[in-house]
Design an enzyme around this catalytic site. Structure first.
Site: not given
Length: 207
Positions: A40, A43-44, A111
């Site tokens: 949330g 990142k994308s 990650s």
């Protein structure tokens, strides 16, 4: 996770076309931009904005999105600690290949553990792994909850969820930190421009 066996009796076959040649062709330097942060944190969204910004400048990129890769290459992995480590390892190896091809590879995934991110960094030449930390407070990410995962984790329906009952270890020496506070929302395009400025400064947008 399936047992990984090390290959034996293999020899590296050197190609007559090297990374330098591919970079000359593309007029850019291959590298890995590793975007890390809580679920949330954006990142994308940042990865897509960054890819679009570089594409508009005539630069070739490819996004390795954590969820997307789990649809194929890593579809056999769970979210247990050992499988999460293998997930990162595989993506790190694929990202390395993209960078060697002269492509600017954008890896976008939680990650959560430093040792796994550091292992990916160690795969690449010095300076070719650019760690971008989306520093967004847990309460902000949980308020966004675009996939409804925090709600499920709070209800106990998801175990080992990063930030709730599994730790996130923030980078200690990353190249770029992009902070977002509660009411101070920086647009994805503005954040992407900060990363692009870094790439320009370091000479990655030219051969």
């Amino acid at each position: 996770m399936s047992t990984v066996r090390k290959s034996t009796n293999i020899v590296w076959h050197k190609s007559s076309v090297e990374k330098f040649d591919r970079q000359e062709l593309l007029q850019q330097k291959g590298c890995v931009i590793w975007i890390t942060g809580l679920s949330g944190s954006g990142k994308s969204t940042l990865a897509c904005a960054l890819s679009r910004g570089l594409h508009s400048r005539g630069k070739l990129t490819y996004i390795l999105d954590g969820d997307n890769v789990r649809h194929g290459l890593n579809s056999d992995l769970s979210f247990k600690v050992e499988d999460r480590a293998e997930n990162i390892r595989r993506i790190g190896e694929v990202a390395k290949l993209f960078a060697d091809a002269g492509i600017i590879c954008i890896a976008s995934l939680i990650s959560p553990y430093r040792k796994d991110r550091d292992a990916c960094r160690a795969l690449l030449p010095e300076g070719d792994f650019i760690e971008v930390f989306l520093d967004v407070p847990l309460q902000v990410c949980e308020a966004r909850d675009p996939k409804g995962l925090y709600k499920l984790a709070r209800c106990g329906k998801i175990k080992g969820f990063t930030g709730i009952d599994d730790p996130y270890e923030p980078p200690l020496n990353c190249e770029i930190v992009l902070q977002q506070k509660g009411g101070d929302c920086v647009s994805p395009s503005d954040m992407a421009e900060k990363v692009i400025s870094y790439l320009e400064e370091k000479g990655y947008l030219q051969a």
